[in-house]
Design a protein around this motif. Structure first.
Motif, short mmCIF file in Angstrom:
data_model
loop_
_atom_site.label_atom_id
_atom_site.label_comp_id
_atom_site.label_asym_id
_atom_site.label_seq_id
_atom_site.Cartn_x
_atom_site.Cartn_y
_atom_site.Cartn_z
N THR A 13 -36.17 -17.96 -10.68
CA THR A 13 -35.78 -16.98 -9.67
C THR A 13 -36.41 -17.29 -8.35
OG1 THR A 13 -37.51 -15.57 -10.46
CG2 THR A 13 -35.26 -14.98 -11.11
N LEU A 14 -37.68 -17.75 -8.28
CA LEU A 14 -38.35 -18.09 -7.03
C LEU A 14 -37.64 -19.19 -6.29
CD1 LEU A 14 -42.23 -18.10 -7.52
CD2 LEU A 14 -40.94 -16.94 -5.73
N TYR A 48 -34.55 -20.12 -6.40
CA TYR A 48 -33.29 -19.63 -5.86
C TYR A 48 -33.50 -18.85 -4.58
CZ TYR A 48 -30.95 -21.08 -10.18
OH TYR A 48 -30.48 -21.79 -11.23
N GLU A 49 -34.51 -18.05 -4.59
CA GLU A 49 -34.71 -17.20 -3.41
C GLU A 49 -35.02 -18.02 -2.17
OE1 GLU A 49 -37.75 -14.41 -4.48
OE2 GLU A 49 -36.31 -13.10 -5.54
N ASN A 50 -35.82 -19.14 -2.20
CA ASN A 50 -36.29 -19.88 -1.03
C ASN A 50 -35.36 -20.98 -0.58
OD1 ASN A 50 -38.69 -18.59 -0.36
ND2 ASN A 50 -39.60 -19.42 -2.25
N ASN A 100 -32.36 -21.00 0.80
CA ASN A 100 -31.70 -20.73 2.07
C ASN A 100 -32.63 -21.00 3.24
OD1 ASN A 100 -29.16 -20.09 1.31
ND2 ASN A 100 -29.63 -17.93 0.90
N LYS A 101 -33.86 -20.59 3.11
CA LYS A 101 -34.84 -20.77 4.21
C LYS A 101 -35.00 -22.23 4.53
CE LYS A 101 -37.40 -16.59 3.34
NZ LYS A 101 -38.59 -16.03 2.69
#
Lengths: 700, 376
Positions: free
Chosen positions: A24-25, A27-29, A31-32
């Motif tokens: 999950t981590l 996936y979250e980063n 885009n940045k």
């Protein structure tokens, strides 16, 4: 094992959980990361553009530099020329000044603008010095020298003439110094000139001292001295220090010596003037004069510490103060002696019939008050020296020694002592009958001294201590000592009074016994005149002493014993005594002896110190008189009537003398002794009947 | 008990302690009492000689002959009193120390033998008689009123010839009160007192040598010469003072004592130790003074060389002697009437007698401590 299995399953479960968390981590980063990469790409493009523009700017700058270099190269030339021209111009102006200098100087000298001239000269001096090898400059320099010399000469001329005051002179000197005249010589000359002027002032002062015309008063004199001489000296000193500061300690020393010498002469004059003041009675003027004198000298004192003028001035003031103290002491003494002379005159003045002169008590009060007022006046006069507003009153001398040793000891204690001495000296002049003081004076002085002992001494000293707050620690005479001295003086005077009066009466009695022919005398009809005289004189003395001294104590018995009982008593005594003497026998001897025994069991000191009261004084006088009578009677030989006369005389004395003495028994004893001695000295002792004796005596 | 004023030591006697006392009585015959003092037994013996011519005012013994004495006495006749003077000789057996005391004086009373009168018919009352101190007892001076008379005693003193005289001239009635013959200057000087004045005379020319005017404030009663210092004399008088004079400087007395409270009638130097001065006064006191500072022995007795055997001892002695000051040694108050005469014994320098008017004679000694102090 089951437990182990359990923990393994548990662990596996935990690992799975962690795995899913990680996924999950990520996936979250994601885009940045994408957006960051975009931004970096854009920045790369921008920088490239900027570099181009910077290059263009650099090119432009190089072009500008080039232009400016070219411009300055073209201007350089001109600037150099302008500077040169300015230099030439200045030089030319200087030259012109130089060339014009001689004429300018001459003009200045002619116009008397010496200051200007000296300034010009000062400016040109150095240049001329430098270029003196050039002939033209040389000529100018020579010209200048000539003019300067003339200038200097004129300046000196003016300086010497001395007509102008110190400031102008100082200016002259300043100019001369600027002209490079030697300073040493100048300061000599300057001082010489100053001396001339100051000496003129001194001569003026000396003229004021002048022997014959009454000089201006001391205040005026010190004013003249202060403004003329001291002012002059101040100016000279100030100018000198200003002008010759460069001279260093040597110059200062010169000035100090100069000031010392002239100051010394000034002081001499002042002292001479002050000496003329010695006799003056007014202190206020003197103190004011001294104040000015002292104040005036403080300025040059500060200026010229080395010359010690201020100290010398203080010394003079101190000396004058001491002299004034001495003067006042003399004055007090003279006043006291004057009082005494007055008293003597009053005492000696013949009494007009019916008109009594001033009584002794009054005279005493006069003397006491006059002396006291003189003392107060003197105190007030010397007090001026310590007044706050007087410039020298805060000097240590005036705060300490002057008050304690000078005023208290020297003046007041000194005076009281000298008063006692003067008084005592009256006791020590035996023989010279012409100058012997009148007894009344002795009595008066004795009372005066006694009063001093009881009150006046402490009063005066308290007054003094209050007025002159004595801060000095030096020992002073205590009041008690002075009082003791005064008391001793009073005692001596009174004793001397008793002796003198006793002697007067003694002489009368003695003459009366010595000159009479007792063998061939007639039967007594009267009391002899001399006895009446003795009683009269004793009464007079009693009155005299009573004016100044208290009654004193008598033995109780006499106060109420009347004349009558007394005479009865005495006659009965006589009877008992003389009855047996018709036929000489033992009883008479024993009677006489016992009497003698009694008399001398309480020895009579004939000349003994007296107490300060009337009775004691009279007792003393009567004792002396009767003892003389006794001794004189023993030296003569009596006929029957001679003895009877002595009887009558003694009875008469008994009647009148008992009342004067402290112990009437004393009179009895002495008179009995006289009659007994006369009886012994009589080859034919037939005493008179007591009743007859009484009758004769009563008849007077 | 009779009155008495006249006292003298028997001057020529140097072994026995003897005094002669003259009585004053107008009613009875007057007497001269010869007083012997037995020092060892402390006993006084008395011999009496009759002196019938009159009451005795002054007495003096010859310095050369123990038996000879002179008196001044009052002669009363026709209601006139005249004081005369005469020279007498006492009986031979009484001349030297008495051996047996007569038990009954009245029975053995002897009479004086008259040698000669000093004829004063032309001169007036005799005040006193003084013998030449060192001579052979042939010269005598008497003072009569204002005359000073020098007599030669001739032919065993049976005749007195007036050798020379001088008199005081001046205002008023001048009268000598007292006089002493100086033992110094070969016995050529006499000093007299009249009124308040002291005068010195040269006996060879009978002229005045010095004069101390106003020596005392009042009458001068007596004077005496210092036996060891030729210019020093002492005087006393009615001003209660005793004064010591240096006759070379007569303006100021050397020293003045004022201890008595009435007239001082008599002053006597001790014959050998002149610091000891005796005075008698009508305050009935006798005072013995120690006038060390003006004596011939200012530091006490001079130590002989023989005594110097031991240095240390000597030093100690010297130390002890230094602190002597002029002082009154003793005041004797035994008398109850005026003391008119005091004198030292001619035999014992530590002994003196005093006589008061009531006839009491008192013999005293110098305190032992002082005696040793002076001697050692």
């Amino acid at each position: 094992l089951a437990q182990l299995m359990d923990s393994e399953t548990d662990m596996v479960r935990q690992i799975r959980a962690l795995d899913s968390d990680m996924q999950t981590l990520v996936y979250e980063n994601y885009n940045k990361f994408i957006s960051a990469t975009d931004t970096i790409r854009k920045m790369k493009n921008d920088f490239r553009k900027m570099e181009d523009e910077m290059d263009r700017l650099a090119n432009n700058m190089a072009v500008i530099t080039d232009f400016s270099a070219r411009i300055s190269a073209t201007l350089q030339d001109r600037h150099e020329r302008i500077t040169k021209l300015a230099g030439v111009h200045a030089l030319l102006r200087k030259l012109q000044f130089l060339f014009e200098l001689p004429s300018r100087l001459t003009k200045c000298v002619e116009l008397g603008a010496y200051g200007q001239a000296v300034r010009y000269q000062g400016r040109a001096q150095a240049v001329l010095q430098q270029y003196q090898h050039l002939p033209s400059f040389r000529a100018i320099q020579d010209d200048c020298h000539v003019i300067t010399a003339r200038l200097a000469q004129q300046l000196r001329q003016r300086f010497r003439e001395g007509g102008s005051g110190a400031p102008e002179q100082a200016e002259c000197v300043e100019l001369l110094l600027a002209l490079g005249e030697p300073a040493g010589e100048l300061c000599e000359e300057f001082l010489a000139h100053a001396r001339g002027r100051l000496e003129h002032e001194l001569r003026g002062l000396e003229a004021e001292l002048g022997p014959s015309p009454p000089a201006p008063d001391i205040l005026e004199f010190t004013d003249h001295g202060g403004s003329g001489f001291v002012g002059g000296l101040c100016q000279v000193a100030a100018a000198y220090q200003e002008l010759f500061a460069a001279q260093g300690p040597e110059g200062a020393e010169k000035l100090a010596a100069f000031a010392r010498e002239l100051g010394g002469r000034y002081f001499e004059l002042v002292e001479r003037r002050l000496a003329q003041e010695q006799g003056a009675s007014d202190n206020s003027l003197l103190v004011r004069a001294l104040d000015r004198f002292h104040r005036r000298l403080r300025a040059p004192g500060a200026l010229l510490a080395a010359a010690g003028l201020a100290e010398a001035a203080t010394e003079i003031v101190e000396r004058v103060a001491r002299e004034r103290l001495g003067h006042h002491l003399q004055g007090l003494r003279a006043a006291f002696l004057g009082c005494l002379t007055d008293v003597r005159q009053v005492l000696a003045a013949p009494r007009l019939a019916g008109k009594e002169g001033p009584g002794l008590a009054e005279l005493l009060a006069n003397v006491a008050s006059s002396v006291l007022s003189h003392i107060k006046a003197s105190l007030a006069a010397v007090h001026l020296f310590t007044a706050k507003e007087v410039s020298f009153s805060n000097k240590p001398y005036f705060r300490g020694e002057f008050c304690s040793q000078g005023v208290r000891e020297g003046l007041i204690v000194g005076f009281i002592r000298s008063m006692c001495q003067t008084a005592q000296s009256f006791c020590d002049s035996p023989g010279e009958k012409g100058s012997a003081p009148p007894p009344a004076l002795l009595l008066l002085l004795s009372r005066l001294c006694l009063d001093y002992e009881t009150a006046t001494v402490s009063y005066i000293l308290t007054l003094t201590d209050e007025q002159f707050l004595v801060q000095d620690q030096s020992p002073v005479t205590p009041v008690s000592t002075l009082c003791a001295e005064a008391r001793e003086t009073a005692r001596r005077l009174l004793t001397h009074y008793v002796k003198v009066q006793g002697l007067v009466i003694s002489q009368m009695l003695r003459k009366s016994v010595e000159t009479r022919d007792w063998l061939s005398t007639l039967e007594p009809r009267n009391v002899r005149a001399v006895m009446k005289r003795v009683v009269e004189d004793t009464t007079a003395i009693d009155v005299q002493v009573g004016l100044l001294y208290e009654e004193g104590v008598r033995k109780a018995q006499s106060s109420d014993s009347s004349k009558r009982t007394f005479s009865v008593y005495s006659s009965s005594r006589q009877q008992g005594r003389y009855a047996p003497s018709y036929t000489p026998s033992a009883p008479m001897d024993t009677n006489l002896l016992s009497n003698i025994q009694k008399l001398f069991s309480e020895r009579i000191d004939v000349f003994s110190p007296v107490e300060f009261n009337k009775v004691s004084v009279l007792t003393g006088i009567i004792k002396i008189s009767l003892k003389t009578l006794l001794e004189c009677v023993r030296l003569r030989t009596f006929g029957r009537f001679g003895l009877q006369q002595v009887q009558v005389d003694c009875h008469f004395l008994q009647l009148y003398l008992w009342r004067f003495v402290a112990d009437e028994e004393l009179v009895h004893l002495l008179l009995d002794e006289v009659v007994a001695s006369a009886a012994l000295r009589c080859p034919d002792p037939v005493p008179m009947e007591p009743s007859v004796v009484e009758v004769i005596c009563e008849r007077g | 008990m009779e009155q008495a004023r006249a006292l003298t030591p028997q001057t020529a006697e140097t072994d026995a302690i003897r005094f002669l006392v003259g009585t004053q009585s107008l009613k009875y015959d007057n007497q001269i009492h010869i007083i012997d003092f037995d020092d060892e037994n402390n006993i006084i013996n008395k011999n009496v000689l009759l002196h019938q011519v009159g009451e005795i005012w002054h007495i003096s013994a010859s310095p050369a002959d123990k038996g000879v004495l002179a008196t001044c006495y009052n002669k009363t006749s026709d209601s006139k009193v005249l004081t005369c003077a005469a020279v007498w000789r006492m009986p031979k057996e009484l001349e030297s120390g008495s051996h047996e005391s007569p038990d009954d004086s009245s029975s053995t009373t002897q009479t004086l033998e008259l040698l000669c009168h000093l004829d004063n018919t032309a001169h007036g009352n005799m005040a006193c008689v003084t013998w030449e101190p060192m001579g052979d007892g042939k010269k005598i001076i008497s003072l009569a009123d204002n005359h000073i008379l020098l007599w030669d005693l001739q032919e065993s003193s049976s005749q007195a010839v007036l050798a020379s005289s001088a008199s005081l001239e001046g205002k008023g009635q001048l009268k000598f009160t007292s006089g002493r013959w100086s033992p110094h200057h070969n016995c050529t000087q006499v000093a007299t007192a009249n009124d308040t004045t002291l005068r010195g005379w040269d006996t060879r020319t009978m002229s005045q040598i010095y004069c101390i005017e106003n020596a005392h404030g009042q009458l001068v009663r007596d004077l005496d010469f210092n036996p060891n210092k030729q210019y020093y004399l002492a005087s006393c008088g009615d001003d209660c003072r005793v004064k010591f004079w240096d006759t070379r400087n007569v303006t100021e007395p050397v020293k003045t004592l004022e201890e008595h409270s009435h007239w001082v009638w008599n002053v006597r130097y001790n014959h050998s130790h002149d610091q000891l001065v005796l005075t008698g006064s009508s305050d009935s006191r006798v005072i013995l003074s120690n006038m060390v500072s003006i004596s011939s022995e200012p530091f006490g007795h001079l130590v002989d060389d023989d005594d110097l055997s031991d240095q240390e001892e000597h030093h100690q002695e010297e130390k002890n002697k230094e602190p002597l000051q002029d002082s009154v040694i003793a005041t004797y108050e035994e008398h109850e009437d005026s003391v008119y005469a005091v004198d030292w014994s001619s035999a014992d320098p530590w002994l003196f007698a005093s006589l008061s008017y009531d006839g009491r004679l008192v013999v005293n000694r110098v305190p032992r401590a002082l005696k040793y102090h002076i001697l050692l």
